[in-house]
Design an enzyme around this catalytic site. Structure first.
Site, PDB file in Angstrom:
ATOM      1  N   CYS A  61       4.222   9.832   4.697  1.00  0.00           N
ATOM      2  CA  CYS A  61       3.808   8.921   3.638  1.00  0.00           C
ATOM      3  C   CYS A  61       5.076   8.182   3.266  1.00  0.00           C
ATOM      4  O   CYS A  61       6.099   8.812   2.951  1.00  0.00           O
ATOM      5  CB  CYS A  61       3.234   9.659   2.440  1.00  0.00           C
ATOM      6  N   THR A  62       5.042   6.864   3.323  1.00  0.00           N
ATOM      7  CA  THR A  62       6.277   6.105   3.147  1.00  0.00           C
ATOM      8  C   THR A  62       6.865   6.276   1.754  1.00  0.00           C
ATOM      9  O   THR A  62       8.081   6.170   1.572  1.00  0.00           O
ATOM     10  CB  THR A  62       6.026   4.619   3.452  1.00  0.00           C
ATOM     11  N   GLU A  63       6.019   6.576   0.748  1.00  0.00           N
ATOM     12  CA  GLU A  63       6.542   6.772  -0.610  1.00  0.00           C
ATOM     13  C   GLU A  63       7.364   8.048  -0.750  1.00  0.00           C
ATOM     14  O   GLU A  63       8.187   8.157  -1.672  1.00  0.00           O
ATOM     15  CB  GLU A  63       5.397   6.799  -1.631  1.00  0.00           C
ATOM     16  N   MET A 118       0.836  -1.212   0.000  1.00  0.00           N
ATOM     17  CA  MET A 118       0.000   0.000   0.000  1.00  0.00           C
ATOM     18  C   MET A 118       0.869   1.260   0.000  1.00  0.00           C
ATOM     19  O   MET A 118       0.818   2.031   0.931  1.00  0.00           O
ATOM     20  CB  MET A 118      -0.927  -0.035   1.227  1.00  0.00           C
ATOM     21  N   GLN A 126     -10.609   3.368   0.791  1.00  0.00           N
ATOM     22  CA  GLN A 126     -10.308   4.753   1.147  1.00  0.00           C
ATOM     23  C   GLN A 126     -11.260   5.714   0.447  1.00  0.00           C
ATOM     24  O   GLN A 126     -11.873   6.586   1.083  1.00  0.00           O
ATOM     25  CB  GLN A 126      -8.862   5.084   0.759  1.00  0.00           C
ATOM     26  N   THR A 167       2.465   1.557   5.922  1.00  0.00           N
ATOM     27  CA  THR A 167       1.763   2.696   5.344  1.00  0.00           C
ATOM     28  C   THR A 167       1.305   3.589   6.480  1.00  0.00           C
ATOM     29  O   THR A 167       0.874   3.092   7.525  1.00  0.00           O
ATOM     30  CB  THR A 167       0.542   2.251   4.512  1.00  0.00           C
ATOM     31  N   ASN A 168       1.397   4.899   6.285  1.00  0.00           N
ATOM     32  CA  ASN A 168       0.897   5.834   7.294  1.00  0.00           C
ATOM     33  C   ASN A 168      -0.623   5.937   7.270  1.00  0.00           C
ATOM     34  O   ASN A 168      -1.283   5.848   8.311  1.00  0.00           O
ATOM     35  CB  ASN A 168       1.491   7.227   7.066  1.00  0.00           C
TER      36      ASN A 168
END
Length: 232
Positions: free
Chosen positions: A193-195, A10, A52, A83-84
């Site tokens: 946000c991990t991305e 995700m 979401q 994922t946050n």
């Protein structure tokens, strides 16, 4: 070494980052051919994204709780949600597990160099209270970007970073958002946000960046390598 369960996908772009960082940390600490003991469950992000967008958070919570239990049943001794945004479902996941669940906000808060941090992430993460409240409970004041910047960052995440697109123009836009948070008094900016860590690094900010994925994995590796209690 304890086995870490990674609940990811995700997006898979950042789950791959979790996998790489965990193995690098274990190799660096133990040496030689050492690598992390990991179980990875990578979900179809389309399904989660539909939850979401359609505001079906009960469905999302049930899905992630079941997947977390599956990781525990497979042998995970601690679980990370990679994922946050989906930490909005953290209470359901924690309730489903009998092993530790490491919340992503806690290592971010612990790494803050001052009392005020800027929050960068998806629109859902920034606008909803779940992460801000957790950071606030740790004693931090949280600054969020203005609405146009929130939308700009959200588009960069879902339209580009989650699809593996890394753009210099987008990096410049995100740098500008960070500078504006720093100008308002942020002692650091949390990349929640991990991305975002795929595109941004320390050189992109006038204040320290708090990379949530790296901090999250580091806390997990610390726990995985901690001595086990003596058996009496």
């Amino acid at each position: 070494m304890r086995t870490i369960g990674l609940l990811g996908g995700m997006s898979w772009e950042s789950t791959a980052l979790y996998y790489r960082i965990a193995n690098e940390l274990v190799r660096d600490r133990l040496g030689g051919l050492a690598s992390a003991s990991l179980l990875v469950r990578s979900l179809d992000f389309r399904v989660v994204r539909e939850c979401q967008l359609e505001d079906r958070w009960d469905d999302a919570a049930a899905l992630l709780a079941a997947e977390a239990r599956a990781l525990e049943s497979a042998g995970a001794e601690l679980v990370l949600l990679c994922t946050n945004y989906m930490h909005r479902t953290a209470p359901a996941i924690e309730a489903a597990l009998s092993v530790p669940f490491l919340h992503i906000a806690d290592p971010v808060a612990a790494a803050a160099p001052g009392p005020t941090i800027g929050l960068l992430g998806t629109a859902g993460t920034v606008r909803a209270p779940f992460l801000r409240e957790r950071l606030g409970a740790a004693g931090l004041s949280v600054l969020v970007p203005p609405e146009d910047d929130v939308d700009r960052v959200d588009a960069a995440i879902f339209d580009e970073l989650c699809r593996g697109v890394l753009s210099d123009a987008t990096r410049a836009d995100l740098r500008a958002v960070i500078r504006r948070l720093a100008a308002r008094g942020a002692d650091a900016v949390a990349l929640c946000c991990t991305e975002l860590e795929l595109l941004l690094g320390a050189g992109d900010s006038p204040v320290p960046l708090l990379p949530s994925a790296r901090l999250h994995v580091t806390a997990a590796v610390d726990a995985a390598l901690a001595p086990r209690p003596a058996v009496v």
